[in-house]
Design a protein around this motif. Structure first.
Motif, PDB file in Angstrom:
ATOM      1  N   GLN A 107      -1.219  -9.600  -8.649  1.00 42.88           N
ATOM      2  CA  GLN A 107      -2.514 -10.323  -8.135  1.00 42.88           C
ATOM      3  C   GLN A 107      -2.041 -11.345  -7.151  1.00 42.88           C
ATOM      4  OE1 GLN A 107      -4.977 -11.646 -11.766  1.00 42.88           O
ATOM      5  NE2 GLN A 107      -3.153 -11.042 -13.021  1.00 42.88           N
ATOM      6  N   ILE A 108      -2.692 -10.924  -5.944  1.00 41.35           N
ATOM      7  CA  ILE A 108      -2.169 -11.516  -4.618  1.00 41.35           C
ATOM      8  C   ILE A 108      -3.322 -11.705  -3.717  1.00 41.35           C
ATOM      9  CG2 ILE A 108      -1.094  -9.333  -3.782  1.00 41.35           C
ATOM     10  CD1 ILE A 108       1.147 -10.983  -2.219  1.00 41.35           C
ATOM     11  N   GLY A 109      -3.261 -12.770  -2.944  1.00 38.73           N
ATOM     12  CA  GLY A 109      -4.415 -12.734  -1.782  1.00 38.73           C
ATOM     13  C   GLY A 109      -5.856 -12.573  -2.394  1.00 38.73           C
ATOM     14  N   GLY A 110      -6.285 -12.760  -3.798  1.00 41.72           N
ATOM     15  CA  GLY A 110      -7.554 -12.344  -4.122  1.00 41.72           C
ATOM     16  C   GLY A 110      -7.652 -10.853  -4.556  1.00 41.72           C
ATOM     17  N   LEU A 111      -6.533 -10.135  -4.449  1.00 43.16           N
ATOM     18  CA  LEU A 111      -6.675  -8.706  -5.055  1.00 43.16           C
ATOM     19  C   LEU A 111      -5.873  -8.456  -6.105  1.00 43.16           C
ATOM     20  CD1 LEU A 111      -5.902  -7.094  -1.374  1.00 43.16           C
ATOM     21  CD2 LEU A 111      -8.208  -7.672  -2.550  1.00 43.16           C
ATOM     22  N   THR A 112      -6.196  -7.565  -6.886  1.00 45.53           N
ATOM     23  CA  THR A 112      -5.373  -6.948  -8.056  1.00 45.53           C
ATOM     24  C   THR A 112      -5.045  -5.624  -7.673  1.00 45.53           C
ATOM     25  OG1 THR A 112      -6.641  -7.968  -9.750  1.00 45.53           O
ATOM     26  CG2 THR A 112      -5.336  -6.240 -10.361  1.00 45.53           C
ATOM     27  N   VAL A 113      -3.510  -5.425  -7.685  1.00 43.55           N
ATOM     28  CA  VAL A 113      -2.885  -4.143  -7.002  1.00 43.55           C
ATOM     29  C   VAL A 113      -2.153  -3.592  -8.138  1.00 43.55           C
ATOM     30  CG1 VAL A 113      -1.511  -3.205  -5.190  1.00 43.55           C
ATOM     31  CG2 VAL A 113      -2.723  -5.138  -4.831  1.00 43.55           C
ATOM     32  N   LEU A 114      -2.335  -2.336  -8.137  1.00 41.56           N
ATOM     33  CA  LEU A 114      -1.313  -1.546  -8.978  1.00 41.56           C
ATOM     34  C   LEU A 114      -0.008  -0.740  -8.260  1.00 41.56           C
ATOM     35  CD1 LEU A 114      -3.687   0.191 -11.361  1.00 41.56           C
ATOM     36  CD2 LEU A 114      -2.688  -1.952 -11.648  1.00 41.56           C
ATOM     37  N   ALA A 131      -6.565  -2.192  -4.867  1.00 38.41           N
ATOM     38  CA  ALA A 131      -5.634  -1.157  -4.525  1.00 38.41           C
ATOM     39  C   ALA A 131      -4.556  -0.771  -5.199  1.00 38.41           C
ATOM     40  CB  ALA A 131      -5.140  -1.866  -2.989  1.00 38.41           C
ATOM     41  N   VAL A 132      -4.288   0.602  -5.136  1.00 37.28           N
ATOM     42  CA  VAL A 132      -3.081   1.344  -5.517  1.00 37.28           C
ATOM     43  C   VAL A 132      -2.112   1.694  -4.477  1.00 37.28           C
ATOM     44  CG1 VAL A 132      -2.536   3.306  -7.073  1.00 37.28           C
ATOM     45  CG2 VAL A 132      -4.478   2.041  -7.506  1.00 37.28           C
ATOM     46  N   VAL A 133      -0.844   1.256  -4.771  1.00 35.72           N
ATOM     47  CA  VAL A 133       0.220   1.767  -3.767  1.00 35.72           C
ATOM     48  C   VAL A 133       0.985   2.828  -4.557  1.00 35.72           C
ATOM     49  CG1 VAL A 133       0.139  -0.316  -2.353  1.00 35.72           C
ATOM     50  CG2 VAL A 133       1.624   0.022  -4.089  1.00 35.72           C
ATOM     51  N   ILE A 134       1.471   3.841  -3.781  1.00 39.77           N
ATOM     52  CA  ILE A 134       2.142   4.928  -4.358  1.00 39.77           C
ATOM     53  C   ILE A 134       3.574   4.883  -3.512  1.00 39.77           C
ATOM     54  CG2 ILE A 134       2.488   7.271  -5.075  1.00 39.77           C
ATOM     55  CD1 ILE A 134       0.371   5.968  -6.854  1.00 39.77           C
ATOM     56  N   SER A 135       4.782   4.979  -4.109  1.00 44.44           N
ATOM     57  CA  SER A 135       6.180   5.011  -3.263  1.00 44.44           C
ATOM     58  C   SER A 135       6.362   6.440  -3.042  1.00 44.44           C
ATOM     59  CB  SER A 135       6.959   4.415  -4.126  1.00 44.44           C
ATOM     60  OG  SER A 135       7.464   5.159  -5.275  1.00 44.44           O
ATOM     61  N   HIS A 136       6.264   7.473  -3.971  1.00 43.95           N
ATOM     62  CA  HIS A 136       6.496   8.816  -3.666  1.00 43.95           C
ATOM     63  C   HIS A 136       5.948   9.633  -4.705  1.00 43.95           C
ATOM     64  CE1 HIS A 136       9.499   7.496  -6.306  1.00 43.95           C
ATOM     65  NE2 HIS A 136       9.955   8.734  -6.647  1.00 43.95           N
ATOM     66  N   ASN A 137       6.141  11.035  -4.853  1.00 43.21           N
ATOM     67  CA  ASN A 137       5.176  11.849  -5.548  1.00 43.21           C
ATOM     68  C   ASN A 137       6.065  12.196  -7.033  1.00 43.21           C
ATOM     69  OD1 ASN A 137       7.021  13.714  -4.693  1.00 43.21           O
ATOM     70  ND2 ASN A 137       5.480  15.117  -3.899  1.00 43.21           N
ATOM     71  N   HIS A 138       7.134  11.842  -7.238  1.00 44.29           N
ATOM     72  CA  HIS A 138       7.902  12.202  -8.546  1.00 44.29           C
ATOM     73  C   HIS A 138       6.816  11.855  -9.856  1.00 44.29           C
ATOM     74  CE1 HIS A 138      11.970  12.375  -6.440  1.00 44.29           C
ATOM     75  NE2 HIS A 138      11.404  13.397  -6.290  1.00 44.29           N
ATOM     76  N   THR A 189     -11.731   3.444  -5.143  1.00 46.43           N
ATOM     77  CA  THR A 189     -10.601   2.545  -5.018  1.00 46.43           C
ATOM     78  C   THR A 189      -9.787   2.612  -3.997  1.00 46.43           C
ATOM     79  OG1 THR A 189     -10.347   2.225  -7.491  1.00 46.43           O
ATOM     80  CG2 THR A 189      -8.416   1.450  -6.259  1.00 46.43           C
ATOM     81  N   PRO A 190      -9.383   1.925  -3.056  1.00 45.94           N
ATOM     82  CA  PRO A 190      -8.393   2.078  -1.889  1.00 45.94           C
ATOM     83  C   PRO A 190      -6.992   2.507  -2.610  1.00 45.94           C
ATOM     84  CG  PRO A 190      -9.606   0.166  -1.502  1.00 45.94           C
ATOM     85  CD  PRO A 190      -9.926   0.433  -2.944  1.00 45.94           C
ATOM     86  N   VAL A 191      -6.612   3.482  -2.079  1.00 41.57           N
ATOM     87  CA  VAL A 191      -5.370   4.127  -2.283  1.00 41.57           C
ATOM     88  C   VAL A 191      -4.518   4.228  -1.053  1.00 41.57           C
ATOM     89  CG1 VAL A 191      -3.975   5.963  -3.475  1.00 41.57           C
ATOM     90  CG2 VAL A 191      -6.304   5.385  -4.308  1.00 41.57           C
ATOM     91  N   LEU A 192      -3.323   3.655  -1.059  1.00 42.05           N
ATOM     92  CA  LEU A 192      -2.354   3.784  -0.081  1.00 42.05           C
ATOM     93  C   LEU A 192      -1.104   4.683  -0.316  1.00 42.05           C
ATOM     94  CD1 LEU A 192      -3.642   0.895   0.003  1.00 42.05           C
ATOM     95  CD2 LEU A 192      -2.315   0.148   2.088  1.00 42.05           C
ATOM     96  N   VAL A 193      -0.825   5.386   0.369  1.00 41.50           N
ATOM     97  CA  VAL A 193       0.327   6.637   0.029  1.00 41.50           C
ATOM     98  C   VAL A 193       0.847   7.067   1.131  1.00 41.50           C
ATOM     99  CG1 VAL A 193      -1.348   7.319  -1.606  1.00 41.50           C
ATOM    100  CG2 VAL A 193      -1.201   8.596   0.568  1.00 41.50           C
ATOM    101  N   PRO A 194       2.339   7.610   0.794  1.00 41.77           N
ATOM    102  CA  PRO A 194       3.182   8.080   1.924  1.00 41.77           C
ATOM    103  C   PRO A 194       2.504   9.164   2.820  1.00 41.77           C
ATOM    104  CG  PRO A 194       4.393   7.778  -0.338  1.00 41.77           C
ATOM    105  CD  PRO A 194       2.825   7.832  -0.469  1.00 41.77           C
ATOM    106  N   ALA A 195       2.931   9.514   3.918  1.00 38.43           N
ATOM    107  CA  ALA A 195       2.333  10.672   4.853  1.00 38.43           C
ATOM    108  C   ALA A 195       2.492  11.779   3.988  1.00 38.43           C
ATOM    109  CB  ALA A 195       3.569  10.562   5.827  1.00 38.43           C
ATOM    110  N   LYS A 196       1.305  12.680   4.302  1.00 34.58           N
ATOM    111  CA  LYS A 196       0.991  13.881   3.700  1.00 34.58           C
ATOM    112  C   LYS A 196       0.838  13.861   2.066  1.00 34.58           C
ATOM    113  CE  LYS A 196       2.651  17.664   5.160  1.00 34.58           C
ATOM    114  NZ  LYS A 196       3.592  18.747   5.692  1.00 34.58           N
TER     115      LYS A 196
END
Length: 331
Positions: free
Chosen positions: A86-93, A124-131, A147-154
């Protein structure tokens, strides 16, 4: 008000339609293991019959997730590499895994730290890689498709095929900003940063998508580094140069034995402490231990070794957060 600075040499926010390479083999820090080495590793790993130490892994599962007040930053360890930030008014996974079991390994040895039903709106959801221990299909199905999702290229296509409408895929050193719902100012910048790792989800997609970590910067200057999965190496110093003043580093400390096999892609506890020093973070919170049995070290050894290494480095004990599963701390 603090203004989000642009990261040095940042190409800018990535956009759809880019000509990504066929694979990211050139980003590897070390060669991938051969099939012979894989066989040797599984033979050395052997069956893990005695999991009695699991009962000593601290669990503090609250009935509900604490909510951050305005201007507060909170982190809650759900287990493995999953945090609620919980940062900057957002809840992020981060790398959300709420499943009791993932392919190829035995079920969780500790419960999920936060009931899914107690989560607020996910911004927001952030993903580090696909394992599979970082990208869990059953959990992703539970996330609202807007939900905004931020992921690695491709990796964006994987989410779009499942109906997600706001997916941003980034190369290393690129970013996106997200403001709280109903706000036109402030918010959090998400920068995708390098890691010493690799990617594969099937037998035919090795390194077809990128891997990395995330730096989250709120408009009040609060900065959190989520490393994802990574071995030790030169990237930490470069992250420190580009993102000074990291307040908290979420670093993996488990899955490092057998060392000859795991070292290029997983930090051991001493390397995690050194990585925290390298990125210039004031505090370190441990992760990637005490949830799934992925390697040969004893279940409690990662946190014990990390604590000794932290003290040997002369760091204040209160700045090492070896959190219980489900525990929340305020920054």
């Amino acid at each position: 008000m603090f203004k989000l600075p642009k990261a040095p040499d940042q190409p800018g926010t990535a956009r759809d339609g880019r000509n990504w390479p066929d694979n990211f083999n050139d980003r590897l820090t070390a060669p991938l293991p051969t099939f012979r080495e894989l066989f040797q590793m599984f033979r050395e790993l052997g069956p893990r019959g005695d999991l009695g130490e699991a009962a000593r892994i601290p669990v503090a599962r609250p009935p509900a997730l604490p909510r951050a007040d305005a201007g507060q930053t909170m982190v809650t360890w759900v287990g493995h590499a999953t945090y609620v930030i919980q940062i900057g008014g957002l809840t992020v996974l981060t790398d959300p895994v709420w499943s009791d079991k993932i392919p190829g390994v035995r079920p969780r040895v500790t419960p999920v730290g936060v009931p899914w039903e107690s989560l607020p709106r996910i911004d927001a959801v952030v993903i580090s890689h696909n394992h599979y221990d970082h990208l869990d299909t059953p959990t992703i199905r539970r996330v609202p498709r807007a939900t905004p999702v931020l992921v690695p290229a491709k990796l964006a296509g994987w989410f779009r095929r499942r109906g997600f409408r706001d997916v941003t895929e980034l190369d290393w050193w690129e970013s996106r900003e997200i403001a709280p719902a109903g706000s036109t100012a402030g918010g959090v910048r998400f920068d995708f940063v390098p890691a010493h790792h690799w990617s594969r989800r099937t037998l035919t997609d090795t390194n077809k998508s990128l891997w990395g970590g995330w730096v989250l910067t709120a408009d009040d200057g609060t900065r959190i580094y989520f490393a994802g999965d990574t071995g030790y190496g030169h990237w930490f110093g470069q992250i420190a140069d580009r993102y000074p003043g990291i307040d908290l580093a979420l670093l993996p400390i488990g899955a490092y034995e057998p060392n000859w096999f795991m070292k290029p892609v997983h930090l051991n506890p001493e390397e995690a402490v050194q990585a925290c020093l390298d990125v210039g973070a004031r505090r370190m919170a441990s992760m990637h231990w005490g949830t799934f049995v992925l390697s040969a070290e004893p279940l409690l050894e990662p946190v014990e070794r990390a604590t000794r290494a932290w003290e040997a480095a002369g760091r204040p004990r209160d700045d090492l957060w070896n959190m219980a599963v489900g525990e929340t701390r305020i920054m």
